[in-house]
Write an enzyme that holds these catalytic residues in place. Structure first.
Site: not given
Ligand SMILES: NC(=O)c1ccc[n+]([C@@H]2O[C@H](COP(=O)([O-])OP(=O)(O)OC[C@H]3O[C@@H](n4cnc5c(N)ncnc54)[C@H](O)[C@@H]3O)[C@@H](O)[C@H]2O)c1
Length: 346
Positions: A109, A131, A173, A215, A225, A229, A233, A236, A240, A250
Site C-alpha cells: 500500500r 504521475k 519538451e 513544471k 489537471e 496543467r 499538452n 501533444h 499522439h 514521441h
Molecule cells: N510521469 C509523467 O508525468 C511523464 C511525463 C512525460 C513522459 N513520461 C513517460 O516517460 C517515458 C519516456 O521517458 P524517457 O524519454 O526518459 O525514456 P526512457 O526511460 O525509455 O529512456 C530513454 C532511453 O535512454 C536510456 N537512458 C536513460 N538514461 C540514460 C543515461 N543517463 N545514459 C544512457 N542511457 C540512458 C534508457 O535506457 C532508454 O533506452 C514515457 O513512458 C512517458 O510516458 C511520464
C-alpha cells in the site's frame, strides 16, 4: 550548481535537486534499507554509485512499463524481503521512474520512494509531478496513481551517456515549456541552444533547472489537471495522433505537433507569423523534425479519439505569443481545411 525546487501538493512535498551529483545519493537515503529499480543502462554506466546491492533490473524501452513487469517487480521485492521499513529508489529515464513510482506506490500500500532521473526528458518533465503509471495492451498510462517522490535527483553528468537521439527528444519538451509559459527561457534558448546541445554544463544546468521549476509550479497549481496543467499538452494532441498512425518517436511527433499548433494559432489570428517562425526555427536548431507528410483526415480522426473532442470542436492548446498559451476549441472543419492547405499536402 546544485539548486533545490520544492513541490508542495496534497499528495505530499517533493524536493527536486538539479545540478546534484549521483555520488551524493547516500545523504538522501539517510541510512534506510533501499531497493533499487534501475534501467539496464544505468546499472551498466552508474552501478558503482548505487547505495544498495538490492537491485531490480528494468530492460530499456517502453515495453517495460507494462503491468506484467510491475507484477514481476512485486515478486522480486517479496523475495528480497522488502517490508515497510524500506525505501524504493527508481533510477533511469521516464520509463523506469514511472514504473518504479507505480510499484513503490502500490507495493504494501505504498512505500516511500525517490528518483534519480537520468534522461533529459526525465529531468525536465517525466520525473516531476507525481504521475506514476503503467501501460496495458496498447493503452499508455492507463493504470496509475498520483503520488509524489520524496526527492528527485537530476545529475546533468548522467546526460553524457544518453544517446544523441534520446538527448534531442528532451529538447522538444524544453522548447515546449519555454513556448507556452517561460518567455525568458525561450529567449535564453535562442541565444544558447547550440551550447546546450554540445553539453555545455552551465547551459544544461540552467535549462534543466528552469524547465523543472516551471513544471513544478504548474503541478503545484493544478495537481489533478483541471486547468493550467492542460497547457503542457501543447503539440501533444497532434503528436499522439502522429505517433499512433505513423509510429513516430514521441519527441519528433511533439515537435511536429507544436509546429502544427503554431500554424493553427496563426490561422486563427491568435499568433503572429513572426512568433510562429521563432518556435519553428528553434526546433530546427535543436535538430528536431518540423514537418511530415501525413493524411490530414486520418490525423483529425485520431485526434478526435484522443478525448479532446467537444461537439464539433477539438480542444487544442494554442499560442497567443511566446510564453503565452491558451486552451482553444477549434472547429473540426477549420482544422481539416488548415491541414489540407499545408504545403506538404498540396
Ligand atoms: N510521469 C509523467 O508525468 C511523464 C511525463 C512525460 C513522459 N513520461 C513517460 O516517460 C517515458 C519516456 O521517458 P524517457 O524519454 O526518459 O525514456 P526512457 O526511460 O525509455 O529512456 C530513454 C532511453 O535512454 C536510456 N537512458 C536513460 N538514461 C540514460 C543515461 N543517463 N545514459 C544512457 N542511457 C540512458 C534508457 O535506457 C532508454 O533506452 C514515457 O513512458 C512517458 O510516458 C511520464
Amino acid at each position: 550548481m546544485m539548486k533545490t525546487i520544492q513541490l508542495k501538493t496534497s499528495a505530499g512535498i517533493s524536493h527536486i535537486y538539479t545540478g546534484e551529483s549521483i555520488s551524493n545519493l547516500p545523504q538522501y537515503i539517510k541510512g534506510r534499507k533501499v531497493a533499487i529499480i534501475a534501467d539496464e543502462n544505468i546499472i551498466k554506466f552508474y552501478g558503482e554509485y548505487f547505495p544498495s546491492k538490492t537491485v531490480i533490473k528494468v530492460l530499456q524501452g517502453e515495453d517495460s512499463k507494462h503491468i506484467d513487469n510491475a507484477s514481476r517487480i512485486y515478486e522480486e521485492l517479496l523475495t528480497a524481503n522488502v517490508d515497510r521499513t524500506w525505501f524504493i529508489l527508481g533510477m533511469g529515464g521516464g520509463v523506469t521512474t514511472d514504473l518504479a513510482g507505480f510499484v513503490a506506490s502500490t507495493y504494501l500500500r505504498g512505500l516511500p520512494f525517490g528518483f534519480v532521473s537520468t534522461s533529459l526528458l526525465g529531468q525536465v518533465d517525466a520525473s516531476i509531478g507525481g504521475k506514476n503509471g503503467v501501460n496495458l495492451e496498447g493503452y499508455k498510462n492507463i493504470i496509475g496513481v498520483i503520488r509524489q517522490p520524496e526527492f528527485v535527483i537530476c545529475d546533468i553528468n548522467t546526460l553524457k551517456t544518453l544517446s544523441p537521439r534520446e538527448f534531442v527528444m528532451g529538447w522538444a519538451e524544453i522548447i515546449k515549456c519555454a513556448a507556452i509559459m517561460e518567455k525568458d527561457l525561450f529567449d535564453y534558448l535562442e541565444r544558447f541552444i547550440e551550447k546546450g546541445l554540445e553539453l555545455n554544463e552551465e547551459v544544461l544546468d540552467t535549462v534543466v533547472y528552469e524547465s523543472a521549476k516551471s513544471k513544478a509550479k504548474v503541478v503545484e497549481e493544478d495537481e489533478f489537471e483541471s486547468g493550467i496543467r492542460k497547457l503542457l499538452n501543447f503539440g501533444h494532441t497532434f503528436a499522439h495522433g502522429l505517433e499512433k498512425l505513423y509510429k513516430l518517436p514521441h519527441g519528433e511527433a511533439v515537435s511536429i505537433g507544436m509546429v502544427l499548433a503554431c500554424g493553427v494559432s496563426v490561422n486563427l489570428g491568435l499568433l503572429s507569423q513572426q512568433d510562429a517562425d521563432r518556435v519553428v526555427t528553434l526546433l530546427k536548431r535543436a535538430g528536431l523534425a518540423v514537418s511530415f507528410k501525413f493524411d490530414p483526415l486520418q490525423l483529425v480522426l485520431a485526434m478526435e479519439k484522443d478525448k479532446k473532442r467537444v461537439g464539433d470542436k477539438i480542444q487544442l492548446i494554442l499560442l497567443e505569443g511566446i510564453g503565452k498559451a491558451l486552451i482553444y476549441p477549434v472547429p473540426i472543419n477549420q482544422l481539416n481545411s488548415f491541414l489540407n492547405d499545408l504545403p506538404q499536402h498540396r
